[in-house]
Structure formats: structure tokens, C-alpha cells
Design a protein around this motif. Structure first.
Motif, mmCIF file in Angstrom:
data_model
loop_
_atom_site.group_PDB
_atom_site.id
_atom_site.type_symbol
_atom_site.label_atom_id
_atom_site.label_comp_id
_atom_site.label_asym_id
_atom_site.label_seq_id
_atom_site.Cartn_x
_atom_site.Cartn_y
_atom_site.Cartn_z
ATOM 1 N N GLU A 1 -34.171 64.752 70.184
ATOM 2 C CA GLU A 1 -34.104 63.666 69.195
ATOM 3 C C GLU A 1 -32.745 62.961 69.249
ATOM 4 O O GLU A 1 -32.665 61.725 69.273
ATOM 5 C CB GLU A 1 -34.332 64.224 67.791
ATOM 6 C CG GLU A 1 -34.212 63.160 66.701
ATOM 7 C CD GLU A 1 -34.233 63.738 65.295
ATOM 8 O OE1 GLU A 1 -33.666 63.105 64.389
ATOM 9 O OE2 GLU A 1 -34.812 64.830 65.112
ATOM 10 N N GLU B 1 -31.833 58.970 70.555
ATOM 11 C CA GLU B 1 -31.097 57.956 69.798
ATOM 12 C C GLU B 1 -29.975 57.354 70.643
ATOM 13 O O GLU B 1 -29.773 56.129 70.658
ATOM 14 C CB GLU B 1 -30.530 58.574 68.523
ATOM 15 C CG GLU B 1 -31.606 59.010 67.528
ATOM 16 C CD GLU B 1 -31.037 59.806 66.372
ATOM 17 O OE1 GLU B 1 -29.820 60.133 66.420
ATOM 18 O OE2 GLU B 1 -31.794 60.115 65.428
ATOM 19 N N GLN C 1 -37.000 55.590 74.603
ATOM 20 C CA GLN C 1 -37.314 56.701 73.712
ATOM 21 C C GLN C 1 -38.439 57.542 74.295
ATOM 22 O O GLN C 1 -39.475 57.024 74.693
ATOM 23 C CB GLN C 1 -37.716 56.191 72.333
ATOM 24 C CG GLN C 1 -38.092 57.319 71.369
ATOM 25 C CD GLN C 1 -38.309 56.835 69.965
ATOM 26 O OE1 GLN C 1 -37.417 56.248 69.361
ATOM 27 N NE2 GLN C 1 -39.512 57.057 69.433
ATOM 28 N N THR D 1 -41.316 60.464 73.854
ATOM 29 C CA THR D 1 -42.186 61.206 72.943
ATOM 30 C C THR D 1 -42.606 62.495 73.642
ATOM 31 O O THR D 1 -43.008 62.472 74.799
ATOM 32 C CB THR D 1 -43.423 60.386 72.567
ATOM 33 O OG1 THR D 1 -43.010 59.172 71.937
ATOM 34 C CG2 THR D 1 -44.317 61.162 71.612
ATOM 35 N N SER E 1 -40.233 59.634 66.696
ATOM 36 C CA SER E 1 -39.015 59.022 66.174
ATOM 37 C C SER E 1 -38.052 60.096 65.680
ATOM 38 O O SER E 1 -36.836 59.889 65.610
ATOM 39 C CB SER E 1 -39.359 58.064 65.026
ATOM 40 O OG SER E 1 -40.086 58.750 64.013
#
Length: 622
Positions: A175, A179, A220, A222, A234
Motif C-alpha cells: 500500500e 502511494e 497503482q 491491485t 486503494s
């Protein structure tokens, strides 16, 4: 070409060459760093808004994403197979090699040998003590086997707890890296090192759970499992695990939290009730799934095997079959059965024949002493294909007959003609049901009551009889951890020979030793699917020695199967890792060759600058 254009191209060429040289140097410097993916710069022409001409380079990681996907799919299967193989090997070692004295079957063989010596010399004090000690060794070995199995289950419980903690750390890492990568890509900054770190976290995560990944255009990633559980989107989920202490045979997994005695893996969902991932089957591979399977299936099967051996051993020494006597009432025929010796947990077995279809049916009634124990499931016995009914004896024989009548239905007539006698009759000569037999298996409770069988083994050292009762929980469960030689026999080994007091048994009477030997050698028991030696709904019928040998063979075959699965997965894993290394790792020789090319390109661009300068100088002088 204008001198200004030449200068623009040469300057951008020098800058591009310098950047590519830095990239090659970075590759060489990190060639041995785990997880480092080779960088390569692609160069393209460009024309600026002000008409300037030059070269623009973009640094990219050289990684085969399809190969990476295959590796992430293979890794959890490899780690699952490895954990399975390690624990199967330990169980195989625990059970020993067939035919050796220290194997499971060897322990029973030693007891048989000492009983044979006692049969030959029943009046020998040494032979009696040796036989008692052999029985103690069997009990102590079963105790130790159970303890070792539960130690392994506790170890697996601890490994799950540690694994859940590590998975949470890795998910949080992904995570955080997501970011940073998204931010740096938006700022058009190099984020290859961050992507390397994220791939390393995903690679380690794949050892614990099965994972798949998907990356969007912003960078990003997943992360989700093949079962559809999203681990990182997210944000990362947080797994929970309610780790228990030292496990025992009674601490088992259950979807009902009130009945569960071991930890389960959950995920918190924004204040809503937590989701049990094990109940939903959402963790299917990797080390977490392997440790769960070892804790809740493999080692539970091993415990069931030990408990079945202990129960069969106790029953063989003390159990007695009581057959019903023929009874009739008009056209109805059946049997009377004396239940005066029936103990809690002892079975009554009714066998019938459907004359219309020719099919036989077995119904088992188990005595319970509390209605709270009811109802019972069909797996309360190890018999294959029998229907099981628990019968509460606390209300007396009239109530017993009434309960059995309700269980059997109107095709039978059930009554209590007198005392402790149970009578079951068929539907008459014109009917379709014939009763073939009505028997009970009762527990002999005393050592010298005139029966050759006696309670040589008890449930613990306090002298509690083993009757396989179900009140308060199955007595069979964990019995191997508690089985002990009867205190009365330890204090007076002569009871191995003396089986009655009036008239007193002669000191040299071999009747009881011979009976015990015969029971060990010839009494067959039904061992159910929960012992792992059979599959489906069938039962494995064997003597104690036959079942002990089957258990040893079972783990020998299991470790062979798990080793074959591990070898197969290792081959796939090694092949994928080799291909991944070849496609993405740094080759020093190639990088050095590229440096030589870059040196030549740098010199060429520098020469263009020099020529342009000379031309400008010539123009200025003219």
C-alpha cells in the motif's frame, strides 16, 4: 543541417549517453541485489516547441510480466507442498518403520510377545510383571504419540499467527509503495526502485497466500487472491488471527465460534462483523493454507488414528458381545436382549433384512445417560453404513423401549417385557422386514467377575472405565493421550491370570492370557474414514495389529505422495525462476559491452560538438 541543429542533437546525445551510462552503472552496481530488475533506456527523437531537435531517453525495467504472473501463481503451490511434505515426513518418522521394534506396530508386537510368555508360564511372577510392563509401554507410547501430534498442531497454530503478522506487514508495504509510485509517476520521476521493492513484497506474499496482481495506468497495483479476496486496492486489508495456546485433541476448528477451539483467520471490514476466511474457503494455497490444513486435517487424522487404536485396544481387552435370544409373539418374530450390563456409550446393534429388496440394514443404538447428548450423528460409530440413534437411559427401560420404537417406526414392535430386557419384533410373517440379529457390546467392569476379559486399560490413572461414552463429549477423542494400565493390575499383576474368585483361579491357569492373546490376534474392529486409511463412507475392518500396520503404511505412502508433489512443484518453480532470472537480471558481460558502445557514442557526440565549435569559430573569424 544548420550548425544550431547539430549542436542541439550533439548536446542531447551527450546527455542521453550520460544518462544511459548511469543506468548501466546502476545495473552493474546492483547486479547481485535480490529483486533488482535490469534497467534499460530507450531513446527517441524529438522536436521541441522552439524548433530544437534532440534525443529523449526513458528508463524502463526489463521484466516479463507474464512470466512474473506465472511465478506468482506457482510460488504458493510450491510452499504449500513443502509444508505438507515436512509434516508428513515427521509423522512418518514418528510412526516408525514397519517391522521394527520402535515402530507403532512393533510396540503392539512386544506386548503380544510378553502375553505369549505369560501364557506359557502363567504362575511366573516375572512373566506377569513383564506383561504388565509391556502393556504400560503400549499406553505410554500412545500417550507420547498423542503429545507429539498435539505439539505439531500447536507449532502449526504458532506458524499461522506469525504468517498472518507477516502478511499484514507485506500488505502495508505494498500500500505504501503504491502511494509513492503513483505520486512519482504523476511527477514523471523514475520509480523503478520502488517497483522493485513492491515486486519483492508481492513475491514474498505469494509464499503465504495465492496472489494475482493488476496494475492500472497510474502505477497503482491491485493484489487479490484466486478466490476473489482483494488484499490491496486503494488500501490494504488487515487480517486477524485469534491465536490459541497449547492445542489438545479436543481443540478443533469449527465454523461455529462457540465450538471452535483453534484460531481462525478473519478480515475486518470497516466496523462490520469480521469475515472468517477459513469458513469461506478464501485462502486456498501458500503456507497459510498449508499450516491450516496440517493443523485441522493431517494432524487431526493422525490423532484419530491413535485414538482409534487406544479405543480398540481397551475394548478388545474388556468388551463382551451379548447376543439376543429368539422371541415371538403370534406371527411376529425377533429377539430379547438383556441390557443389564450395558454402560453409557455401549452399542446395541440391530440387523434387519428387507425381504422385498434383499437388502440388509444396520441400526445402532448408543446408550447415553443424558438427553442433552442427543441427537447423535451417524459418525458416532465407526461402522460403515449404519444408522445411529442415541437412547437416553435416564428414564428407565420403559422409556428406552419407547425411544427405540419411535426411532424404528411402526414396522417393528418394541417392548420391555420384564426387568432390563429389551424385545424387538418384526412386522409379522406377512411383512417385508425380518430381524436377523440383535446384539450388544458391553464393557466388563471388574477383573475377577468370572469373565476372561477385563479392563486392562482405563481412561487415565484414576481407574475410569473406557466405554466410548458420548455424554459430555466423545470419550474416544483424545483417549490415546489418557490411556493407562488399570491401577488394580499395576498393584496386583496376578490379575492377569486370576479371572474369578469362586472357585479361585489356579495360579497356573493360562485361560486369561490365552483369551487376551486371542482377542489381540482375532478381534476385528471397524475403523472409519476419519482415520484416513479409507476414503468415502466405507470403513476399514482389521485387527489391532492390522490397523497399526495400516497406519504406518498410510504415513509412508503419504510422505511419498507429498514428496512427489513437492518435487514436481520444485521443478516448475525452479524453471520459472531460471527463466525470470535470465529475462530480468543483470549480465555483467553484456553491461560492459554496452559501456564500450556508450563510450563510442559519447566520443562521437563530443566530436560533433568540437566540429560545430570549429565551424562557429571559422564563421566568427570570417
Amino acid at each position: 543541417m544548420a550548425i544550431s541543429s547539430a549542436l542541439s542533437i550533439a548536446v542531447s546525445g551527450l546527455a542521453s549517453t550520460q544518462r544511459e551510462t548511469d543506468t548501466v552503472a546502476l545495473n552493474i552496481a546492483h547486479a547481485q541485489q535480490p529483486g533488482y530488475v535490469r534497467r534499460e533506456m530507450t531513446v527517441a527523437d524529438y522536436v521541441g516547441t522552439n524548433g530544437t531537435i534532440g534525443l529523449r531517453g526513458t528508463v524502463q525495467r526489463q521484466i516479463d510480466t507474464e512470466l512474473q504472473r506465472q511465478l506468482n501463481l506457482a510460488t504458493p503451490q510450491t510452499t504449500f507442498a513443502d509444508v505438507q511434505n515436512r509434516f508428513a515426513g515427521r509423522l512418518d518418522q514418528l510412526m516408525g518403520t514397519p517391522g521394527t521394534s520402535n515402530s507403532l506396530s512393533g510396540v503392539f508386537a512386544a506386548m503380544n510377545e510378553k502375553l505369549q510368555a505369560l501364557s506359557a508360564s502363567p504362575d511366573s511372577l516375572t512373566a506377569r510383571i513383564d506383561a504388565v510392563n509391556a502393556a504400560k509401554r503400549v499406553a505410554l507410547n500412545l500417550n507420547q504419540y498423542s503429545a507429539d501430534i498435539q505439539d505439531m498442531r500447536t507449532e502449526a497454530e504458532q506458524a499461522i499467527a506469525e504468517g498472518v503478522g507477516r502478511v499484514n506487514t507485506l500488505l502495508q508495504n505494498i500500500e505504501t509503495l503504491n502511494e509513492k509510485i503513483v505520486a512519482q509517476k504523476a511527477a514523471k520521476q523514475d520509480c523503478a526502485s520502488l517497483e522493485d521493492a513492491r515486486d519483492l513484497s508481492v513475491k514474498e506474499l505469494a509464499t503465504w497466500v495465492d496472489v494475482q496482481t493488476r496494475e492500472n495506468g497510474a502505477g497503482q497495483m491491485t493484489v487479490f487472491t484466486r478466490s476473489g479476496l482483494t488484499l490491496v486496492d486503494s488500501s490494504a486489508i488487515t487480517l486477524g488471527f485469534d491465536k490459541q495456546g497449547t492445542l489438545s485433541p479436543d481443540t478443533l476448528w469449527n465454523a461455529d465460534a462457540n465450538l471452535r477451539g483453534v484460531g481462525t483467520i478473519t478480515v475486518e471490514t470497516n466496523g462490520a462483523p469480521s469475515v472468517d476466511l477459513l469458513a469461506g474457503g478464501l485462502i486456498r494455497s501458500g503456507k497459510l493454507a498449508a499450516y491450516v490444513d496440517v493443523r485441522d486435517r493431517m494432524l487431526v487424522t493422525a490423532q484419530n488414528q491413535m485414538d482409534a487404536l487406544a479405543a480398540s485396544l481397551a475394548d478388545a481387552m474388556q468388551g463382551k458381545d451379548v447376543a439376543g435370544t429368539a422371541a415371538t409373539s403370534g406371527a411376529q418374530a425377533g429377539f430379547d436382549l438383556d441390557l443389564s450390563a450395558l454402560q453409557s456409550g455401549n452399542p446395541i446393534t440391530l440387523e434387519t433384512l428387507d425381504t422385498a429388496t434383499g437388502k440388509t440394514k444396520t441400526v445402532t443404538f448408543l446408550r447415553v445417560d443424558s438427553a442433552a447428548s442427543l441427537p447423535l450423528s451417524d459418525d458416532a460409530t465407526s461402522k460403515a453404513g449404519d444408522t445411529v440413534h442415541g437412547i437416553d437411559f435416564s428414564g428407565g427401560m420403559a422409556s428406552v423401549a419407547s425411544q427405540i420404537q419411535a426411532a424404528l417406526g411402526s414396522a417393528y414392535t418394541v417392548s420391555n417385557p420384564s426387568g432390563s430386557t429389551l424385545r424387538i419384533l418384526d412386522d409379522g410373517a406377512a411383512g417385508t422386514i425380518d430381524i436377523k440379529s440383535l446384539t450388544a457390546r458391553v464393557t466388563t467392569t471388574a477383573a475377577t467377575d468370572g469373565d476372561l476379559g477385563f479392563p486392562l486399560f482405563t481412561d487415565g490413572t484414576g481407574g475410569t472405565l473406557f466405554t466410548d461414552r458420548v455424554d459430555g463429549g466423545l470419550q474416544r477423542r483424545g483417549f490415546s493421550a489418557r490411556i493407562a494400565v488399570n491401577d488394580a493390575i499395576l498393584q496386583d499383576p496376578s490379575r492377569l491370570v486370576q479371572w474369578q474368585t469362586s472357585p479361585a483361579t489356579l495360579a497356573g491357569d493360562p485361560a486369561r492370557p490365552n483369551e487376551l492373546l486371542s482377542r489381540l490376534a482375532n478381534t476385528s474392529f471397524a475403523f472409519g474414514p476419519d482415520t484416513g486409511v479409507v476414503s468415502g463412507q466405507t470403513a476399514f475392518t482389521a485387527t489391532i495389529d492390522g490397523f497399526a500396520n495400516a497406519v504406518v503404511s498410510h504415513w509412508g505412502m503419504t510422505v511419498s505422495d507429498t514428496q512427489a508433489a513437492k518435487d514436481s512443484q520444485d521443478l516448475i518453480q525452479n524453471n520459472l525462476e531460471t527463466r525470470m532470472t535470465e529475462s530480468s537480471s543483470v549480465n555483467i558481460d553484456q553491461e560492459m559491452a554496452r559501456l564500450i558502445q556508450l563510450q563510442s557514442a559519447y566520443a562521437a557526440n563530443a566530436r560533433v560538438l568540437q566540429v560545430a565549435r570549429e565551424m562557429l569559430d571559422a564563421l566568427m573569424r570570417s
